[in-house]
Design a protein around this motif. Structure first.
Motif, PDB file in Angstrom:
ATOM      1  N   LEU A 264      -5.249   4.386  -8.420  1.00  0.00           N
ATOM      2  CA  LEU A 264      -5.014   3.761  -6.834  1.00  0.00           C
ATOM      3  C   LEU A 264      -5.839   2.855  -6.396  1.00  0.00           C
ATOM      4  CD1 LEU A 264      -3.365   3.526  -3.965  1.00  0.00           C
ATOM      5  CD2 LEU A 264      -4.675   5.638  -3.319  1.00  0.00           C
ATOM      6  N   ASN A 265      -6.772   2.915  -6.504  1.00  0.00           N
ATOM      7  CA  ASN A 265      -7.806   1.878  -6.604  1.00  0.00           C
ATOM      8  C   ASN A 265      -8.221   0.550  -6.981  1.00  0.00           C
ATOM      9  OD1 ASN A 265     -10.174   0.881  -5.507  1.00  0.00           O
ATOM     10  ND2 ASN A 265     -11.598   2.922  -4.908  1.00  0.00           N
TER      11      ASN A 265
ATOM     12  N   TYR B 210       0.562  -1.068  -0.025  1.00  0.00           N
ATOM     13  CA  TYR B 210      -0.042   0.261  -0.243  1.00  0.00           C
ATOM     14  C   TYR B 210       1.071   1.655  -0.296  1.00  0.00           C
ATOM     15  CZ  TYR B 210      -3.919   2.917   0.740  1.00  0.00           C
ATOM     16  OH  TYR B 210      -4.773   4.008   1.181  1.00  0.00           O
TER      17      TYR B 210
ATOM     18  N   LEU C 253       2.341   1.989  -3.516  1.00  0.00           N
ATOM     19  CA  LEU C 253       0.869   1.768  -4.799  1.00  0.00           C
ATOM     20  C   LEU C 253       0.900   3.464  -4.407  1.00  0.00           C
ATOM     21  CD1 LEU C 253      -0.845  -1.579  -4.647  1.00  0.00           C
ATOM     22  CD2 LEU C 253       1.071  -0.568  -5.676  1.00  0.00           C
ATOM     23  N   LYS C 254       0.885   4.084  -2.659  1.00  0.00           N
ATOM     24  CA  LYS C 254       0.262   5.166  -2.391  1.00  0.00           C
ATOM     25  C   LYS C 254       1.321   6.460  -3.145  1.00  0.00           C
ATOM     26  CE  LYS C 254      -0.869   6.832   1.360  1.00  0.00           C
ATOM     27  NZ  LYS C 254      -1.869   7.379   2.932  1.00  0.00           N
TER      28      LYS C 254
ATOM     29  N   TYR D 106       0.539   5.838  -7.184  1.00  0.00           N
ATOM     30  CA  TYR D 106      -0.315   6.047  -8.241  1.00  0.00           C
ATOM     31  C   TYR D 106      -1.144   7.465  -7.180  1.00  0.00           C
ATOM     32  CZ  TYR D 106       0.213   1.698 -10.526  1.00  0.00           C
ATOM     33  OH  TYR D 106       0.913   0.644 -11.049  1.00  0.00           O
TER      34      TYR D 106
ATOM     35  N   ARG E 234      -6.792   8.501  -7.277  1.00  0.00           N
ATOM     36  CA  ARG E 234      -7.450   7.792  -6.285  1.00  0.00           C
ATOM     37  C   ARG E 234      -7.771   7.035  -7.413  1.00  0.00           C
ATOM     38  NH1 ARG E 234      -7.690   7.333  -1.039  1.00  0.00           N
ATOM     39  NH2 ARG E 234      -9.586   5.967  -0.843  1.00  0.00           N
TER      40      ARG E 234
END
Lengths: 265, 237
Positions: A65-66, A52, A55-56, A59, A62
């Motif tokens: 990232l989702n 996480y 990834l944050k 990306y 939003r």
């Protein structure tokens, strides 16, 4: 085994792309891989949790990232140590996906292709070779080193475990698909064979040593009754366990027989 | 140390060891030899920790969680049995082979019991996984990701309570230990080496070596030879 997924030529990112601190954070979070192990997704929550922070950063939008998180909430299961290689490899892929140089589906293929073989490798080397070898050898050291044997266990085991885990993570991150060749070079199965022999010899040696030690506590002929009794019990137990007799039954029967002998003699 | 404090501390350590085994790190702090020694140190009876830890280390040497298959929970067996043996030894006025035997005989089944508990707790983790997926679909990624950590507390609580209960049982039994007749205590003392021999035989089998019996026999023979030579020089029969 050869796995060709994605573009290996561009699979050598520098540390700067994610940053050493973030890589360390992902590695540390990967130690919680099995925190919510469940029969359906197995290590899926742990994998998403580990990835996480990276990834944050990769990306900022939003939506993307989702999508990235959701593709790592799918089924995932491998050996918890060798998972470090896959976690590193996923970061390698995700960097390229974030830059638009790789299709998002490729990272799922990468995971699917590697989790089985790496699980087999990790189970065979760590669970079925290194752990029994260090466990039996350190149990054999208890008569000499007492409580220090437990510390020796931790040091010996974790020098190998943590070094390999960190190395696998780094190789996965820097080499991507090339990690297969790197892992193959270490030849863990051959080392496992040697470790399993150490485990068997340590257990046998310890059994004999304990028989002599317990015998020494008894006077006269009872000394040899106890020594030979222990060795006979060990030999018979091996015979029964090798023929699939449940080990708990063998343990209770041996305790009952020896207990009766001790009470009567 | 106050018995209730010891019981609480043993439960706390038992819970931490359960987490280390399942949820975090897996650096072998939870192996019987280490867990038993640690519990023995905590409760002031290292001998009990080493005696129980060595037997259970060998007894569970070859077992491992492979894929979705669960092995017996050797950590709970070691932590609970050591806690009981140390508490019993404290209450009965000393740590003996008879006490170690009694604790192992009474509590070795904690291994399979722990496995069943783990299986039951997986339902909770499955619920967490479903919640994580739902949260991700709704766009609440922080909630989705943190479900992973919620999977740990049931292990800590359940296995901690089991271990504390074992320590409590050890104290409870210690009040009656002196009523044990001499022949029974001697029988239990003789059972300990027999159980160690069985555990070593199980370990040889659990080493997964193709020539396990040959390696074990060679090592045992060498140790017996050294013991015989030493005995000869020291004048033992």
């Amino acid at each position: 085994m050869k796995v060709e997924i994605g573009n290996s030529a561009s699979s050598a990112p520098s540390v700067n792309s994610l940053g050493a601190g973030l890589l360390l954070r992902v590695f540390m979070r990967s130690l919680f891989l099995q925190a919510s192990w469940n029969p359906r997704g197995m290590q899926n929550l742990g994998l998403a949790y580990a990835l996480y922070p990276a990834l944050k950063k990769l990306y900022p939008e939003r939506e993307r990232l989702n999508a990235a998180v959701r593709r790592h909430l799918t089924f995932f299961n491998t050996h918890p140590y060798s998972a470090a290689a896959i976690v590193g490899g996923i970061l390698n892929y995700e960097e390229r996906i974030a830059r638009g140089k790789e299709d998002a589906g490729k990272v799922t293929e990468f995971k699917s292709a590697l989790m089985g073989p790496l699980a087999a490798l990790g189970d065979g080397f760590f669970w079925l070779s290194l752990k029994p070898a260090v466990g039996a050898a350190c149990a054999a050291l208890v008569p000499m080193f007492r409580a220090w044997a437990a510390l020796i266990f931790l040091v010996f085991y974790n020098v190998v475990h943590l070094t390999l885990r960190a190395r696998l993570f780094w190789v996965g991150y820097t080499r991507g698909d090339g990690l297969i060749q790197e892992i193959g070079r270490v030849d863990l199965p051959a080392r496992g064979t040697w470790l399993r022999a150490v485990a068997a010899a340590s257990a046998g040696g310890l059994a004999a040593w304990l028989a002599l030690t317990f015998g020494a506590n008894e006077p006269g002929y009872l000394r040899w009754v106890l020594v030979m009794g222990c060795l006979a019990v060990g030999t018979l137990a091996y015979w029964f366990v090798a023929r699939k007799t449940p080990k708990y039954i063998v343990l209770y029967v041996a305790a009952l027989l020896a207990g009766t002998a001790g009470a009567v003699l | 140390m106050d018995p209730w404090l010891e019981i609480t501390l043993s439960g706390f350590l038992g819970g931490l060891l359960a987490l280390e085994r399942r949820a975090f790190l897996q650096a072998m702090f939870s192996r019987p030899l280490v867990a038993g020694t640690g519990m023995g140190l905590l409760l002031g009876d290292v001998s009990a920790g080493l005696a129980v830890g060595t037997v259970l280390e060998l007894f569970h040497l070859g077992s491992a969680n492979l894929g979705a298959a669960l092995a017996d929970n050797e950590t709970l067996a070691a932590a609970g049995t050591t806690a009981a043996a140390a508490a019993l030894g404290r209450g009965a006025g000393g740590s003996t082979a008879a006490i170690w035997s009694a604790a192992i005989i009474a509590l070795v089944w904690l291994g399979p019991a722990g496995r069943m508990c783990e299986r039951a707790l997986e339902r909770y983790s499955e619920h967490l996984a479903e919640k994580a997926l739902l949260s991700a679909e709704e766009g609440d990624l922080t909630t989705a990701i943190h479900q992973n950590l919620w999977g740990m507390w049931p292990h800590f609580v359940v296995f901690g309570l089991f271990t504390a209960a074992c320590a409590q049982a050890g104290y409870a039994v210690s009040h009656y230990w002196e009523l044990l007749p001499f022949w029974a205590a001697r029988g239990l003392a003789w059972a300990y080496p027999a159980m160690t021999s069985v555990a070593a035989a199980v370990a040889v089998r659990g080493s997964h070596s193709r020539r396990a019996a040959a390696y074990a026999c060679a090592a045992a023979g060498a140790v017996m030879l050294i013991g015989a030579v030493r005995g000869l020089f020291q004048g033992h029969p």
